[in-house]
Design an enzyme around this catalytic site. Sequence first.
Site, PDB file in Angstrom:
ATOM      1  N   ARG A 121      -2.391  12.046  11.496  1.00 18.08           N
ATOM      2  CA  ARG A 121      -0.988  11.342  11.089  1.00 18.08           C
ATOM      3  C   ARG A 121      -0.478  10.691  11.930  1.00 18.08           C
ATOM      4  NH1 ARG A 121       2.343  12.927   7.488  1.00 18.08           N
ATOM      5  NH2 ARG A 121       3.032  10.983   7.841  1.00 18.08           N
ATOM      6  N   LYS A 157       0.804  -1.115  -0.157  1.00 16.66           N
ATOM      7  CA  LYS A 157      -0.194   0.072  -0.032  1.00 16.66           C
ATOM      8  C   LYS A 157       0.620   1.243  -0.022  1.00 16.66           C
ATOM      9  CE  LYS A 157      -2.983   2.189   3.557  1.00 16.66           C
ATOM     10  NZ  LYS A 157      -3.883   1.880   4.515  1.00 16.66           N
ATOM     11  N   ASP A 158       2.004   1.151   0.567  1.00 16.84           N
ATOM     12  CA  ASP A 158       2.923   2.448   0.909  1.00 16.84           C
ATOM     13  C   ASP A 158       3.828   2.543  -0.569  1.00 16.84           C
ATOM     14  OD1 ASP A 158       1.684   3.237   3.084  1.00 16.84           O
ATOM     15  OD2 ASP A 158       3.085   2.013   4.234  1.00 16.84           O
ATOM     16  N   CYS A 211      -1.534  12.782  -4.918  1.00 10.78           N
ATOM     17  CA  CYS A 211      -1.840  12.498  -3.359  1.00 10.78           C
ATOM     18  C   CYS A 211      -3.299  12.790  -3.045  1.00 10.78           C
ATOM     19  CB  CYS A 211      -0.655  13.084  -2.578  1.00 10.78           C
ATOM     20  SG  CYS A 211       0.712  12.713  -2.318  1.00 10.78           S
ATOM     21  N   ARG A 224      -1.448   7.147  16.619  1.00 13.70           N
ATOM     22  CA  ARG A 224      -2.866   7.566  16.735  1.00 13.70           C
ATOM     23  C   ARG A 224      -3.996   7.146  17.593  1.00 13.70           C
ATOM     24  NH1 ARG A 224      -4.148   7.079  10.036  1.00 13.70           N
ATOM     25  NH2 ARG A 224      -1.820   7.306   9.318  1.00 13.70           N
ATOM     26  N   ARG A 255      -9.000   8.850   0.581  1.00 10.94           N
ATOM     27  CA  ARG A 255      -9.968   7.759   0.280  1.00 10.94           C
ATOM     28  C   ARG A 255     -11.087   7.279   1.296  1.00 10.94           C
ATOM     29  NH1 ARG A 255      -9.900   2.409   2.104  1.00 10.94           N
ATOM     30  NH2 ARG A 255      -7.961   3.125   3.474  1.00 10.94           N
ATOM     31  N   ARG A 256     -10.642   7.654   2.580  1.00 11.71           N
ATOM     32  CA  ARG A 256     -11.478   7.193   3.539  1.00 11.71           C
ATOM     33  C   ARG A 256     -12.714   8.502   3.822  1.00 11.71           C
ATOM     34  NH1 ARG A 256      -6.555   4.801   7.067  1.00 11.71           N
ATOM     35  NH2 ARG A 256      -6.905   2.709   6.634  1.00 11.71           N
TER      36      ARG A 256
HETATM   37  N1  PBG Z   1      -0.399   4.315   5.762  1.00  9.15           N
HETATM   38  C1  PBG Z   1       0.251   3.532   6.699  1.00  9.15           C
HETATM   39  C2  PBG Z   1      -0.324   2.128   6.423  1.00  9.15           C
HETATM   40  N2  PBG Z   1       0.271   1.390   5.444  1.00  9.15           N
HETATM   41  C3  PBG Z   1      -0.207   0.128   5.338  1.00  9.15           C
HETATM   42  C4  PBG Z   1      -1.033   0.316   6.461  1.00  9.15           C
HETATM   43  C5  PBG Z   1      -1.795  -1.023   7.157  1.00  9.15           C
HETATM   44  C6  PBG Z   1      -1.358  -2.315   6.666  1.00  9.15           C
HETATM   45  C7  PBG Z   1      -1.466  -2.691   5.066  1.00  9.15           C
HETATM   46  O1  PBG Z   1      -2.484  -2.589   4.259  1.00  9.15           O
HETATM   47  O2  PBG Z   1      -0.430  -3.559   4.805  1.00  9.15           O
HETATM   48  C8  PBG Z   1      -0.916   1.409   7.227  1.00  9.15           C
HETATM   49  C9  PBG Z   1      -2.034   1.682   8.315  1.00  9.15           C
HETATM   50  C10 PBG Z   1      -3.404   1.972   7.945  1.00  9.15           C
HETATM   51  O3  PBG Z   1      -3.791   2.399   6.767  1.00  9.15           O
HETATM   52  O4  PBG Z   1      -4.266   1.996   8.973  1.00  9.15           O
END
Ligand code: PBG
Length: 311
Positions: A151, A83-84, A244, A157, A133-134
């Site tokens: 953040r 995801k990152d 972004c 958090r 997105r959320r």
């Molecule tokens: N942005 C940070 C991040 N990167 C991946 C995850 C969750 C774990 C994943 O999807 O592998 C998170 C935390 C979140 O969004 O709550």
Amino acid sequence: MSVPELIRIVSRDSPMALAQVERVRADLADILPGVRTAVVPVRTTGDTWLGDLAQVEGKGAFTKEVDAALLTGEADLAVHCVKDVPADRPLPAGTVFAAFMKRDDVRDALVHLDGLTLDELPAGSRIGTSSVRRVAQLAVSHPHLECVPFRGNANRRLAKLAAGEADALLLAVSGLERIGRRDVISELLSPEAMMPPIGAGILALQCREGDTDLIDAVSTLGHPETHREATAERMFLHVLQGHCNSPIAGYARVDRSGELSLRACVFTPDGKVRLNAHEWAGRLDPATLGTSVAVALLRQGARELIDGIPH
Ligand SMILES: NCc1[nH]cc(CCC(=O)O)c1CC(=O)O
């Protein structure tokens, strides 16, 4: 060349990232008995800067320093949340994904310390999330709730929530599981209620492309179905070229019969416009499915929608 006696694993230094590394170390110990592993934790720009990620050329903010350690030879293997990892550009030159590990839960969760669900939260409740997105999806499903920027890594958090800086949080189930805090979840949101991000719940192992023996060895930790899902999702994002501030969601699934499908959405920041596409791969390979779904959204006007959002 052969697999080194010591594999140095680089990752972010957040509790979630370090838990991920411990999982990888345990798996490596199973497949490569006798090989030692060490952890090289690095702090990324995304961890240090708690303001708007768009201001720090957001993409790659959680991966750049990790990639650098691999490329300079300070480490041999990187563990990333898919995801990152930016999908609009190729991986840094000289590096490759050696494995996508079996996918964890893709869902988001509500964290409310008194156990309320989204439908039970009173009007005006402050939901801590900086995710466009959320925010876009919640604005439509629960317009009476208010999102406040939030953040920091998941543990931070949770601490800020406990300190009253928000009434509830939206966080990934997989991340909460990795830090051992499934207990704080008050509601699991279905992928229909809150469509997940590209790469949700997937860990990727990245190597230098020349380290073929190490690549071969760690590739056995890869999960074929997850590999197909990640490939379709990342190619989708590569073709779509978001930024972004563009709310994009989507997830691929291999069903019980082995069929791959990809559903994806692009939203305006207020969620009021939602472009949607869902296709089955049939005879298409995963990357071509990703391209096809992106093209379907582009035909619906996704380019204009994304470019029209300030960034
Ligand atoms: N942005 C940070 C991040 N990167 C991946 C995850 C969750 C774990 C994943 O999807 O592998 C998170 C935390 C979140 O969004 O709550």
